[in-house]
Design a protein around this motif. Structure first.
Motif, PDB file in Angstrom:
ATOM      1  N   ALA A  97      -5.017  12.203  -7.785  1.00 29.78           N
ATOM      2  CA  ALA A  97      -6.229  11.446  -7.449  1.00 29.78           C
ATOM      3  C   ALA A  97      -6.688  10.562  -8.603  1.00 29.78           C
ATOM      4  O   ALA A  97      -7.343   9.548  -8.381  1.00 29.78           O
TER       5      ALA A  97
ATOM      6  N   TYR B 227      -2.149   8.828   3.034  1.00 26.51           N
ATOM      7  CA  TYR B 227      -3.242   7.869   2.929  1.00 26.51           C
ATOM      8  C   TYR B 227      -3.435   7.078   4.212  1.00 26.51           C
ATOM      9  O   TYR B 227      -4.351   6.261   4.300  1.00 26.51           O
ATOM     10  N   THR B 228      -2.587   7.286   5.195  1.00 26.99           N
ATOM     11  CA  THR B 228      -2.744   6.675   6.512  1.00 26.99           C
ATOM     12  C   THR B 228      -2.585   7.770   7.560  1.00 26.99           C
ATOM     13  O   THR B 228      -1.897   8.765   7.320  1.00 26.99           O
TER      14      THR B 228
ATOM     15  N   HIS C 140       1.443   4.805   1.385  1.00 26.98           N
ATOM     16  CA  HIS C 140       1.025   5.509   2.599  1.00 26.98           C
ATOM     17  C   HIS C 140       1.149   7.020   2.475  1.00 26.98           C
ATOM     18  O   HIS C 140       0.438   7.747   3.172  1.00 26.98           O
TER      19      HIS C 140
ATOM     20  N   MET D 254       0.842  -1.185   0.000  1.00 27.64           N
ATOM     21  CA  MET D 254       0.000   0.000   0.000  1.00 27.64           C
ATOM     22  C   MET D 254       0.884   1.244   0.000  1.00 27.64           C
ATOM     23  O   MET D 254       1.952   1.258   0.591  1.00 27.64           O
TER      24      MET D 254
ATOM     25  N   GLN E 215      -5.950   6.355  -5.311  1.00 29.75           N
ATOM     26  CA  GLN E 215      -7.062   6.626  -4.386  1.00 29.75           C
ATOM     27  C   GLN E 215      -6.916   5.718  -3.184  1.00 29.75           C
ATOM     28  O   GLN E 215      -6.777   4.501  -3.332  1.00 29.75           O
ATOM     29  N   GLY E 216      -6.928   6.281  -1.999  1.00 25.54           N
ATOM     30  CA  GLY E 216      -6.877   5.489  -0.787  1.00 25.54           C
ATOM     31  C   GLY E 216      -5.615   4.656  -0.649  1.00 25.54           C
ATOM     32  O   GLY E 216      -5.619   3.626   0.012  1.00 25.54           O
ATOM     33  N   GLY E 217      -4.548   5.070  -1.281  1.00 26.97           N
ATOM     34  CA  GLY E 217      -3.297   4.346  -1.203  1.00 26.97           C
ATOM     35  C   GLY E 217      -3.162   3.221  -2.209  1.00 26.97           C
ATOM     36  O   GLY E 217      -2.180   2.494  -2.197  1.00 26.97           O
ATOM     37  N   LEU E 218      -4.150   3.076  -3.089  1.00 24.85           N
ATOM     38  CA  LEU E 218      -4.110   2.026  -4.106  1.00 24.85           C
ATOM     39  C   LEU E 218      -4.060   2.650  -5.491  1.00 24.85           C
ATOM     40  O   LEU E 218      -4.682   3.686  -5.742  1.00 24.85           O
TER      41      LEU E 218
ATOM     42  N   LYS F 122       0.344  14.316   0.330  1.00 19.16           N
ATOM     43  CA  LYS F 122      -0.892  13.537   0.407  1.00 19.16           C
ATOM     44  C   LYS F 122      -0.595  12.303   1.248  1.00 19.16           C
ATOM     45  O   LYS F 122       0.288  11.517   0.917  1.00 19.16           O
TER      46      LYS F 122
END
Length: 196
Positions: free
Chosen positions: A128, A20-21, A3, A1, A132-135, A18
């Motif tokens: 983006a 994501y965690t 992060h 992932m 998205q969301g680390g993926l 940016k």
């Protein structure tokens, strides 16, 4: 992932961040720590490194022996940095950095640091489209470019239709045909005064 995605200049000033965690400490101290890790590395070394020092900022990995990894590329005066875990391939992330830079280059026509400063919202939008969301969502440069162009066109049309005083003729929909721009109004007033 993935992060975190960070872009900072050679002085360590962040231009895009940016996460994501969730962070356990301040983002500024994390950026300074990452900058101190990669700025001292010679150009001949590989572009990824294990970073157990980041556990204080991002938390320990879930009881495994995996470490946080920092994958980066240096382009001119900017460092593009991805913080990942062991589930990501370092070479895949280097390719992803290349896709991100090419997306920025396509949109800004040879991206520079000032583009990231003055158009940070567009840079975040390009990111983006890729992550998205680390993926990872998309790696096709044409798809990324097309979706960014569509969103940019929709944003301009929305602005011109919602703001009747916006400058330019604008393709702003049904209202823009009958409304005059401020510059046109002022020109008409000045022309009217000159005929008196």
């Amino acid at each position: 992932m993935i992060h975190a995605v960070l872009i900072f200049n050679t002085s360590g000033i962040p231009r895009l961040t940016k996460f994501y965690t969730p962070l356990h400490q301040s983002s500024q101290t994390l950026i300074q720590k990452i900058f101190s890790l990669i700025s001292i590395r010679p150009a001949g070394l590989c572009n990824f490194l294990d970073a157990p020092e980041l556990e204080a900022f991002l938390g320990p990995k879930d009881g495994s022996d995996e470490r946080w990894r920092v994958v980066y590329r240096n382009y001119a005066t900017l460092y593009f940095v991805f913080v990942v875990d062991g589930a990501e391939s370092e070479l895949g992330i280097l390719d992803l950095i290349q896709v991100f830079v090419e997306g920025l280059d396509r949109h800004f026509e040879n991206v520079c640091e000032l583009d990231l400063v003055f158009h940070f919202d567009e840079a975040h939008h390009i990111l983006a489209e890729i992550i998205q969301g680390g993926l990872v969502l998309e790696t096709n440069g044409d798809e990324i470019s097309n979706s960014v162009k569509l969103a940019s066109k929709a944003r301009r049309n929305s602005f011109t239709s919602a703001n009747p005083l916006s400058l330019g003729s604008g393709a702003g929909g049904p209202r823009s045909g009958s409304l005059q721009t401020p510059l046109g109004w002022l020109t008409d007033k000045l022309a009217g005064v000159a005929t008196r």
